[in-house]
Design a protein around this motif. Structure first.
Motif, PDB file in Angstrom:
ATOM      1  N   ARG A  43       2.220  -1.603   0.477  1.00 20.15           N
ATOM      2  CA  ARG A  43       2.336  -2.259  -0.614  1.00 20.15           C
ATOM      3  C   ARG A  43       1.734  -3.695  -0.512  1.00 20.15           C
ATOM      4  NH1 ARG A  43       5.206  -6.195  -2.424  1.00 20.15           N
ATOM      5  NH2 ARG A  43       6.422  -6.304  -0.305  1.00 20.15           N
ATOM      6  N   LYS A  44       1.907  -4.363   0.836  1.00 20.06           N
ATOM      7  CA  LYS A  44       1.578  -5.493   0.873  1.00 20.06           C
ATOM      8  C   LYS A  44       0.053  -5.607   0.824  1.00 20.06           C
ATOM      9  CE  LYS A  44       4.290  -6.675   4.551  1.00 20.06           C
ATOM     10  NZ  LYS A  44       4.639  -7.491   5.600  1.00 20.06           N
ATOM     11  N   ALA A  45      -0.391  -4.713   1.331  1.00 21.71           N
ATOM     12  CA  ALA A  45      -2.128  -4.636   1.459  1.00 21.71           C
ATOM     13  C   ALA A  45      -2.635  -3.945   0.353  1.00 21.71           C
ATOM     14  CB  ALA A  45      -2.446  -3.700   2.529  1.00 21.71           C
ATOM     15  N   GLY A  46      -1.965  -3.898  -0.839  1.00 22.11           N
ATOM     16  CA  GLY A  46      -2.448  -3.317  -2.333  1.00 22.11           C
ATOM     17  C   GLY A  46      -2.891  -1.933  -1.999  1.00 22.11           C
ATOM     18  N   ARG A  47      -2.491  -1.078  -1.059  1.00 23.96           N
ATOM     19  CA  ARG A  47      -3.058   0.183  -0.979  1.00 23.96           C
ATOM     20  C   ARG A  47      -2.310   1.298  -1.493  1.00 23.96           C
ATOM     21  NH1 ARG A  47      -6.580   1.022   4.234  1.00 23.96           N
ATOM     22  NH2 ARG A  47      -7.852  -1.311   4.368  1.00 23.96           N
ATOM     23  N   SER A  48      -2.899   2.255  -2.014  1.00 22.33           N
ATOM     24  CA  SER A  48      -2.069   3.392  -2.608  1.00 22.33           C
ATOM     25  C   SER A  48      -2.164   4.555  -1.696  1.00 22.33           C
ATOM     26  CB  SER A  48      -2.473   3.741  -3.923  1.00 22.33           C
ATOM     27  OG  SER A  48      -1.689   5.021  -4.392  1.00 22.33           O
ATOM     28  N   LEU A  49      -1.276   5.104  -0.916  1.00 24.10           N
ATOM     29  CA  LEU A  49      -1.468   6.018   0.192  1.00 24.10           C
ATOM     30  C   LEU A  49      -1.365   7.277  -0.421  1.00 24.10           C
ATOM     31  CD1 LEU A  49       1.381   4.688   2.616  1.00 24.10           C
ATOM     32  CD2 LEU A  49      -1.305   4.522   2.849  1.00 24.10           C
ATOM     33  N   GLY A  50      -2.049   8.301   0.044  1.00 25.36           N
ATOM     34  CA  GLY A  50      -2.221   9.774  -0.534  1.00 25.36           C
ATOM     35  C   GLY A  50      -0.980  10.507   0.044  1.00 25.36           C
ATOM     36  N   PHE A  51       0.113   9.950   0.825  1.00 26.37           N
ATOM     37  CA  PHE A  51       1.289  10.894   1.030  1.00 26.37           C
ATOM     38  C   PHE A  51       2.421   9.727   0.865  1.00 26.37           C
ATOM     39  CE2 PHE A  51      -0.050   8.169   4.663  1.00 26.37           C
ATOM     40  CZ  PHE A  51       0.998   8.025   5.456  1.00 26.37           C
ATOM     41  N   ASP A  52       3.563  10.449   0.984  1.00 28.35           N
ATOM     42  CA  ASP A  52       4.785   9.713   0.636  1.00 28.35           C
ATOM     43  C   ASP A  52       4.961   8.675   2.136  1.00 28.35           C
ATOM     44  OD1 ASP A  52       7.276   8.441   0.706  1.00 28.35           O
ATOM     45  OD2 ASP A  52       8.370  10.545   0.406  1.00 28.35           O
ATOM     46  N   GLY A  53       4.845   7.477   2.080  1.00 25.53           N
ATOM     47  CA  GLY A  53       4.630   6.498   3.128  1.00 25.53           C
ATOM     48  C   GLY A  53       6.009   6.419   3.811  1.00 25.53           C
ATOM     49  N   THR A  54       7.206   6.969   3.356  1.00 27.77           N
ATOM     50  CA  THR A  54       8.396   6.712   3.934  1.00 27.77           C
ATOM     51  C   THR A  54       8.749   7.838   4.782  1.00 27.77           C
ATOM     52  OG1 THR A  54       9.685   7.636   2.042  1.00 27.77           O
ATOM     53  CG2 THR A  54       9.284   5.254   2.023  1.00 27.77           C
ATOM     54  N   SER A  55       7.723   9.096   5.041  1.00 27.37           N
ATOM     55  CA  SER A  55       8.217  10.159   5.507  1.00 27.37           C
ATOM     56  C   SER A  55       7.437  10.920   6.472  1.00 27.37           C
ATOM     57  CB  SER A  55       8.350  11.404   4.311  1.00 27.37           C
ATOM     58  OG  SER A  55       8.341  12.838   4.664  1.00 27.37           O
ATOM     59  N   MET A  56       7.918  11.210   7.589  1.00 28.34           N
ATOM     60  CA  MET A  56       7.148  11.652   8.770  1.00 28.34           C
ATOM     61  C   MET A  56       6.764  13.193   8.421  1.00 28.34           C
ATOM     62  SD  MET A  56       5.983  11.238  12.050  1.00 28.34           S
ATOM     63  CE  MET A  56       7.361  10.121  12.842  1.00 28.34           C
ATOM     64  N   ARG A  57       7.344  14.042   7.701  1.00 28.34           N
ATOM     65  CA  ARG A  57       6.803  15.232   7.497  1.00 28.34           C
ATOM     66  C   ARG A  57       5.777  15.177   6.433  1.00 28.34           C
ATOM     67  NH1 ARG A  57       9.198  19.853   7.917  1.00 28.34           N
ATOM     68  NH2 ARG A  57      11.237  18.957   8.150  1.00 28.34           N
ATOM     69  N   ALA A  58       5.782  14.132   5.066  1.00 28.87           N
ATOM     70  CA  ALA A  58       4.626  13.948   4.391  1.00 28.87           C
ATOM     71  C   ALA A  58       3.549  13.622   5.181  1.00 28.87           C
ATOM     72  CB  ALA A  58       4.937  12.926   3.404  1.00 28.87           C
ATOM     73  N   LEU A  59       3.670  12.661   6.029  1.00 35.09           N
ATOM     74  CA  LEU A  59       2.537  12.484   7.072  1.00 35.09           C
ATOM     75  C   LEU A  59       1.686  13.615   7.731  1.00 35.09           C
ATOM     76  CD1 LEU A  59       0.662  10.415   8.510  1.00 35.09           C
ATOM     77  CD2 LEU A  59       2.461   9.761  10.065  1.00 35.09           C
ATOM     78  N   ILE A  60       2.684  14.428   8.467  1.00 32.65           N
ATOM     79  CA  ILE A  60       2.032  15.623   9.063  1.00 32.65           C
ATOM     80  C   ILE A  60       1.435  16.526   8.004  1.00 32.65           C
ATOM     81  CG2 ILE A  60       2.911  17.587  10.346  1.00 32.65           C
ATOM     82  CD1 ILE A  60       5.053  15.939  11.252  1.00 32.65           C
ATOM     83  N   GLU A  61       2.083  16.770   6.848  1.00 27.06           N
ATOM     84  CA  GLU A  61       1.440  17.673   5.998  1.00 27.06           C
ATOM     85  C   GLU A  61       0.032  16.888   5.288  1.00 27.06           C
ATOM     86  OE1 GLU A  61       4.652  18.120   3.267  1.00 27.06           O
ATOM     87  OE2 GLU A  61       5.751  19.755   4.468  1.00 27.06           O
ATOM     88  N   GLY A  62       0.083  15.658   5.261  1.00 28.48           N
ATOM     89  CA  GLY A  62      -1.055  15.039   4.949  1.00 28.48           C
ATOM     90  C   GLY A  62      -2.264  15.169   5.737  1.00 28.48           C
ATOM     91  N   GLY A  63      -2.191  15.700   6.975  1.00 27.99           N
ATOM     92  CA  GLY A  63      -3.376  15.889   7.951  1.00 27.99           C
ATOM     93  C   GLY A  63      -4.000  14.750   8.370  1.00 27.99           C
ATOM     94  N   ALA A  64      -5.369  15.020   8.862  1.00 28.30           N
ATOM     95  CA  ALA A  64      -6.131  13.790   9.270  1.00 28.30           C
ATOM     96  C   ALA A  64      -6.354  12.656   8.552  1.00 28.30           C
ATOM     97  CB  ALA A  64      -7.415  14.498   9.587  1.00 28.30           C
ATOM     98  N   GLU A  65      -6.484  12.808   7.050  1.00 32.68           N
ATOM     99  CA  GLU A  65      -6.695  11.859   6.164  1.00 32.68           C
ATOM    100  C   GLU A  65      -5.486  10.984   5.952  1.00 32.68           C
ATOM    101  OE1 GLU A  65      -7.686  13.374   2.247  1.00 32.68           O
ATOM    102  OE2 GLU A  65      -9.612  14.220   2.864  1.00 32.68           O
TER     103      GLU A  65
END
Length: 314
Positions: A43-65
């Motif tokens: 949020r502070k960097a003005g970036r829109s993540l391609g996954f839910d940035g609060t969730s480890m599972r979402a990070l894992i499911e988001g893969g290499a990107e």
């Protein structure tokens, strides 16, 4: 507040924590002990993540990107944040897909030290011995482990390397198995030996699944930054070393474990495999040693970190 040690190296360490409002957040742990909140940093960097940035599972499911996005944020926000010792650190995956997959008898010396407690005709297995720990066994890396002597007074320790699966797969070959690993963590397969050995028909599930008997963490190190083939595994009870092993001594290596587990059975992102324990468990000692209320159980995996759990009477 728990004094949490962070290894002084450049590995990316990913943790799940609860903020001051109790909300579950995803964090990056730096060697100085400071934690970057992934979603807040984006949020502070003005970036829109391609996954839910609060969730480890979402990070894992988001893969290499998704992992690449986290690495970029780690580089951008290299200062500030929260001190990890001031946070409530949760298991890296607070909600599991299902039971934790476990491997028994995966170190030869551990197999030998348990000989007095099993059928004398039992030989070393030709295939990995699989069992599981129920989801309610999951516990935080610094949370107390419940103890109830009316249920079991033979509570034992088993430090293990945990493997976190990164993508969906079935009938995975040994050659490609490590491509399915997201990262590694520490687990202690705390076990009620009397339940495991003499009750419930000799089945292990109940003795391995009492509530709170699977502390996990303190974080995950991504597979690309961790060589799991020869790392030290240590258990301490009240500061005394009880187990001091190395993953190089695994009877079945991680690729074989993943290949055999996935035969005819689909593994999902976020599944966790506990890969077995080295020798030095309490039941193998003369006389046997059991955990009791007030004991401090420390579980350390070289290159990952150390958990600290107090045994607390229920």
């Amino acid at each position: 507040m728990t004094n949490i040690e962070v290894p002084l190296d450049s590995k990316l360490r990913l943790l799940t924590f609860a903020n001051e409002n109790g909300a579950v957040r995803l964090g990056i742990v730096r060697p100085d002990g400071q934690v970057t909140d992934v979603a807040e940093a984006a949020r502070k960097a003005g970036r829109s993540l391609g996954f839910d940035g609060t969730s480890m599972r979402a990070l894992i499911e988001g893969g290499a990107e998704a992992l690449a996005e986290v690495r970029e944020l780690a580089a951008i926000e290299a200062r500030g944040g929260f001190n990890v010792s001031d946070l409530r650190v949760l298991p890296p995956l607070p909600r599991l897909n299902g039971n934790i997959f476990c491997v028994g008898w995966n170190y030869l010396e551990h197999f030998s030290e348990g000989a007095a407690f099993r059928d004398p005709a039992q030989k070393l297995p030709e295939h990995p011995v699989f069992f599981s720990k129920g989801v309610a066994a999951l516990n935080g890396p610094f949370d107390p482990i419940p103890y109830d002597a009316e249920i079991s007074a033979q509570i034992d320790w088993e430090a293990e390397l945990g493997v976190v699966i990164g993508k969906r797969g079935k009938n995975i070959t040994e050659f490609e198995a490590l491509d399915y690993v997201f990262g590694y963590t520490a687990i202690n397969d705390v076990s009620a030996r009397d339940l495991q050995k003499t009750r419930h028909g000799g089945q292990w599930l109940k003795g391995k699944s009492l509530d709170g008997t699977a502390p996990m963490g303190p974080w995950i190190v991504p597979a690309g930054e961790f060589d799991a083939s020869a790392v030290r595994i240590v258990t301490r009870v009240n500061g005394v070393v009880k187990q001091d092993g190395n993953t190089r001594d695994m009877y079945f290596k991680i690729p074989r474990i993943i290949a055999e587990l996935s035969r005819g059975m689909t593994l999902q992102p976020g599944d966790v495999i506990s890969t077995g324990t080295p020798s030095g468990v309490g039941m193998g000692r003369t006389p046997p040693e059991w955990l009791k209320p007030g004991d401090v159980l420390e579980t350390e995996i070289e290159g990952i970190g150390r958990m600290r759990n107090v045994i607390r009477e229920a």
